[in-house]
Design an enzyme around this catalytic site. Structure first.
Site, PDB file in Angstrom:
ATOM      1  N   ARG A 147      42.739 -89.368 -14.796  1.00 52.87           N
ATOM      2  CA  ARG A 147      42.163 -88.693 -15.957  1.00 52.87           C
ATOM      3  C   ARG A 147      42.918 -88.981 -17.257  1.00 52.87           C
ATOM      4  O   ARG A 147      42.346 -89.469 -18.223  1.00 52.87           O
ATOM      5  CB  ARG A 147      42.140 -87.163 -15.728  1.00 52.87           C
ATOM      6  CG  ARG A 147      41.283 -86.685 -14.589  1.00 52.87           C
ATOM      7  CD  ARG A 147      39.818 -86.669 -14.940  1.00 52.87           C
ATOM      8  NE  ARG A 147      39.507 -85.652 -15.917  1.00 52.87           N
ATOM      9  CZ  ARG A 147      39.277 -84.373 -15.652  1.00 52.87           C
ATOM     10  NH1 ARG A 147      39.336 -83.946 -14.405  1.00 52.87           N
ATOM     11  NH2 ARG A 147      38.969 -83.530 -16.601  1.00 52.87           N
ATOM     12  N   TYR A 157      21.434 -87.630 -31.831  1.00 53.55           N
ATOM     13  CA  TYR A 157      21.179 -88.183 -33.157  1.00 53.55           C
ATOM     14  C   TYR A 157      21.878 -89.522 -33.396  1.00 53.55           C
ATOM     15  O   TYR A 157      21.406 -90.322 -34.194  1.00 53.55           O
ATOM     16  CB  TYR A 157      21.632 -87.192 -34.241  1.00 53.55           C
ATOM     17  CG  TYR A 157      20.907 -85.878 -34.212  1.00 53.55           C
ATOM     18  CD1 TYR A 157      19.525 -85.801 -34.342  1.00 53.55           C
ATOM     19  CD2 TYR A 157      21.617 -84.689 -34.041  1.00 53.55           C
ATOM     20  CE1 TYR A 157      18.866 -84.595 -34.312  1.00 53.55           C
ATOM     21  CE2 TYR A 157      20.956 -83.468 -34.007  1.00 53.55           C
ATOM     22  CZ  TYR A 157      19.585 -83.424 -34.138  1.00 53.55           C
ATOM     23  OH  TYR A 157      18.932 -82.223 -34.110  1.00 53.55           O
ATOM     24  N   HIS A 211      31.275 -91.026 -14.133  1.00 50.09           N
ATOM     25  CA  HIS A 211      32.271 -90.037 -14.595  1.00 50.09           C
ATOM     26  C   HIS A 211      31.652 -88.645 -14.620  1.00 50.09           C
ATOM     27  O   HIS A 211      31.207 -88.160 -15.672  1.00 50.09           O
ATOM     28  CB  HIS A 211      32.758 -90.425 -16.000  1.00 50.09           C
ATOM     29  CG  HIS A 211      34.028 -89.741 -16.401  1.00 50.09           C
ATOM     30  ND1 HIS A 211      35.255 -90.119 -15.915  1.00 50.09           N
ATOM     31  CD2 HIS A 211      34.268 -88.703 -17.250  1.00 50.09           C
ATOM     32  CE1 HIS A 211      36.197 -89.364 -16.462  1.00 50.09           C
ATOM     33  NE2 HIS A 211      35.619 -88.488 -17.269  1.00 50.09           N
TER      34      HIS A 211
END
Length: 800
Positions: free
Chosen positions: A66, A157, A113
């Site tokens: 991680r 967006y 993931h």
């Protein structure tokens, strides 16, 4: 494997062995020990051992999967998966059309993931920010945040694709250069690392917090890294000092100036940790109406620009920096923060103050911790490395990748040559080949006959049977012969490279030169400490050279005023009274003594100016409960300062101590000058001379006068010695220290019976300390001590 990783693995192994030995590690549906457990599939295990094992597994997962980057490709797993998904699943190379970020994030989360879309999108956004990464890996289209701390627009967006330099990380992926492993659900495969052609770890740096360890690697200039790598290829024995001839230091995307010396930077790169001091840079611009204005052109890495401007604005509003009149943020793509200053102000002095009191100068804590390869190709071990080790790991990785790439290319060439050799055999007997095929009963029959006639294998025969008829033309035959010659020459070249390590290293070197030529740019961060002529920060330089007075009241209120003609006329809260008026320069210090034995030293300038009641003294310092000021002294150089001070407690203890240790500005917690016993407290602190007399008065009107030098002088905080024995229910209410023979200073008080008495040390009998004293009014008590306001004005002529 590093020691701490080995310990984690051993602990996990021991726990499993304990469970197996107790019969709790395997089997299904067995009875649990002592009848404990919860169901047929439950396994009894000690809670402490199970919690320990699971926490260790969690720690290993965070460390290796991680938070920490791999030393080879310089990426964390989430970054690697984002780039791999964009390249492999979406084909979002630099010349592709932008795609919605939400689509990319969905793919990464669903296939590689599974840790939440927010974490993935945050990582993708950072990879697209040119103020976060020195060389952005993602080309973002839309609002991807700003240097002012503005968050990126929602992923629905924004759009993205890979940046050009990201292709250098993934271009060799399809040539069997790196290993793959199953994804989280075993349905797909993902690369363990990607075959990076650029030193991404140092190029863009990274930051991360794992369990018990962290990493914070600054970005560097790619051209300098390539030069250092080439040098290390040519000289394996090169030291960090040698490599730093090329790598000058970090190169932050926001520019700035690094203040560390070369020696300090070398120590950081040799140890793998340290602090880099970095400050923003500025230019001076002449104004049309005369004077100059300061323009800040760069800010330190990770500093929020809007917060910086707000902090400078606070200084202007609170008038903490009188030389600074206004601040404006005129930034566009480039940083431009305009500071308007007084015409006669020194810009260097203003910047020295800002560097001291704002984030315009910060430190970057370097920690070169990353994952290094182990015997298990899928798991890296965390290790703090020096600069040379990081570069060497990358070069070893590149050597391995280039070798595998050549081996893959050689294999593909041999396959193609094998097919072309099959074509070559049949081209000499095209009519016979066609006749055999026409006479056969099908593809399999034709293949067997061709293999028997021309001594071909299945691969060659299959290629021949799939060949289009136009390939039988004379010109096409010549093309095959030409290709065969070129492929055989290429095979010979690659075989020659694979047999000679020097040639492989030569390839690595030439590719590094190509990278530098393609992506080299100008360094953004200037290296070099502050010059000898630079203005040093000095608080006194920003304090006006004028006098002031500090008024301290008995209820603990404090304020600074310009002048005090009559202390009784100053504005006070109802029921309060002036205790002390201190005079001094704004640059001078004053010391306040508390009843708990602490001395607080501050500047006159740091006491808030007020025309009202002022502020509680607790606002300036960190007071304990029930702590209050019982004495104060101006340390202005124009006033005579006593060498010694005396303090007396309500239980009759006294101590002398030197003023010398309480003249410099203290912290909010102050400095200790005395220790008070339980239930005891200091009632006052006064200057004392070596020959002075000390008069003490208790609540029951017991009085004692002794020589002050009989009170021990303490070198450090202590409780002191007995001055007067105080009976149960009695306490000391006042004391006075005066030179012998002085008759104009005394303790004035009124008793409960209405008598007004005076204790004058010059007229009273002098005895030894430690006695009970004499009653001044039998069977009476002190009603009120009349304390005059202490006020020592400054001399009329001010000294330079």
């Amino acid at each position: 494997m590093p020691e701490h990783m080995s310990m984690l693995a051993q602990a996990d192994s021991k726990t499993r062995k304990k469970q197996d030995a107790s019969g709790n590690g395997g089997g299904r549906g067995g009875a649990t020990a002592g009848g404990s457990g919860g169901g047929g599939d439950s396994i009894a295990a000690p809670l402490a051992e199970e919690a320990r094992r699971r926490y260790l597994n969690y720690a290993l997962s965070v460390i290796t999967s991680r938070a920490l980057p791999d030393v080879r490709d310089g990426l964390k797993p989430v970054q690697r998966r984002i780039l791999y998904g964009m390249y492999h699943d979406h084909r979002l190379t630099q010349d592709a059309k932008y795609q919605k970020s939400a689509k990319v994030v969905g793919t990464i989360m669903g296939q590689y993931h599974p840790h939440g879309d927010t974490a993935i999108y945050d990582a993708l956004v950072r990879m697209a920010q040119d103020f976060s990464l020195r060389y952005p890996l993602v080309d973002g289209h839309g609002n991807f945040g700003s240097l002012d701390g503005d968050a990126a627009a929602a992923m629905r967006y924004t759009e993205c694709r890979m940046a050009g330099i990201a292709n250098e990380l993934l271009a060799e992926l399809g040539k069997k250069t790196v290993g793959f492993r199953p994804n989280y659900d075993g349905t797909l495969f993902e690369p363990i690392v990607i075959p990076a052609r650029v030193p991404q770890l140092l190029m863009n740096g990274t930051t991360g917090i794992a369990v018990g360890m962290a990493t914070n690697i600054p970005p560097h200039h790619l051209g300098e890294l390539c030069d250092a790598l080439v040098m290390l290829i040519q000289d394996k024995e090169a030291s960090v000092r040698d490599l730093m001839k090329f790598i000058k230091g970090p190169d932050f995307p926001t520019g700035g100036q690094i203040l560390n010396s070369k020696q300090e930077l070398r120590e950081i790169y040799e140890s793998g940790q340290g602090s880099v001091r970095i400050r923003g840079e500025y230019d001076l611009e002449d104004m049309k109406r005369g004077g100059q204005q300061i323009v800040i052109t760069s800010i330190p890495y990770t500093v929020n620009k809007s917060n910086l401007v707000a902090k400078i604005g606070d200084l202007v509003r609170e008038r903490k920096l009188p030389l600074l009149l206004d601040v404006r943020d005129e930034s566009t793509k480039e940083v431009r923060i305009v500071l308007e200053i007084k015409k006669d102000a020194s810009p260097e002095l203003v910047m020295a103050y800002l560097y001291k009191h704002t984030p315009l100068q910060t430190t970057f804590g370097v920690n070169l911790t990353c994952l290094v390869p182990t015997e298990n190709p899928e798991v890296g071990a965390p290790q703090r490395l020096d600069l040379k080790s990081i570069l060497q790991y990358f070069l070893d990785f590149r050597f391995e990748v280039v070798t595998k790439r050549f081996q893959h290319e050689l294999g593909e060439l041999l396959k193609r040559v094998h097919i072309l050799e099959g074509f070559e055999k049949v081209y000499d007997a095209l009519d016979e080949m066609i006749k055999i095929i026409r006479a056969s009963e099908g593809k399999q029959d034709a293949a067997k006959k061709l293999m028997a006639r021309f001594k071909l294998d299945e691969i060659q025969v299959d290629a021949i049977l799939e060949m289009k008829l136009y390939k039988l033309a004379r010109l096409e035959i010549l093309v095959v012969e030409k290709e065969l010659g070129e492929k055989r020459a290429e095979i010979k070249r690659i075989e020659g490279i694979l047999k000679d390590k020097k040639k492989i290293w030569g390839t690595v070197k030439s590719e590094l030169d190509e990278i530098k030529a393609a992506y080299n740019d100008k360094r953004r961060t200037r290296i070099g400490g502050a010059g000898s002529e630079e203005v040093e920060f000095s608080e006194e330089a920003f304090i006006a050279d004028e006098d002031a007075h500090v008024v301290l009241t008995r209820d603990g209120w404090i304020k600074r005023v310009r002048e005090v003609k009559d202390p009784s006329t100053t504005r006070l809260r109802e029921g309060d009274a002036v205790m002390t008026v201190l005079a001094g320069s704004l640059k001078a210090n004053l010391v306040l003594f508390s009843n708990m034995g602490a001395a607080y030293v501050t500047r006159f300038n740091d006491v808030p100016a007020s025309t009202g009641y002022g502020d509680p003294v607790q606002k300036l310092f960190k007071f304990d409960d029930n702590e209050r000021i019982v004495g104060a002294l101006s340390l202005d150089g124009r006033l005579s300062k006593p060498e010694k001070l005396v303090a007396v407690t309500k239980d009759g203890l006294g101590l002398r101590f030197a003023l010398e240790g309480h003249t410099e500005v203290s912290t909010r917690s102050g400095r200790r000058y005395a220790k008070t016993g339980e239930g005891d407290e200091i009632i006052g602190v006064q200057p004392v001379g070596e020959k002075d007399l000390l008069a003490v008065l208790t609540d029951k009107t017991s009085a004692l006068v002794c020589k002050a030098n009989e009170v021990n002088e303490l070198q450090g905080p202590g409780k002191g010695v007995m001055v007067i024995k105080v009976e149960d229910g009695d306490r000391v209410v006042e004391f006075l220290s005066v030179p012998p023979g002085q008759k104009d200073k005394s303790i004035e008080f009124e008793t409960q019976k209405g008598r007004k008495l005076s204790l004058n040390p010059g007229k009273y009998e002098v005895t030894g300390r430690g006695g009970k004293g004499h009653e001044m009014s039998r069977k009476d008590a002190v009603k009120e001590v009349i304390r005059p306001v202490t006020f020592i004005p400054l001399p009329e002529q001010k000294k330079d």
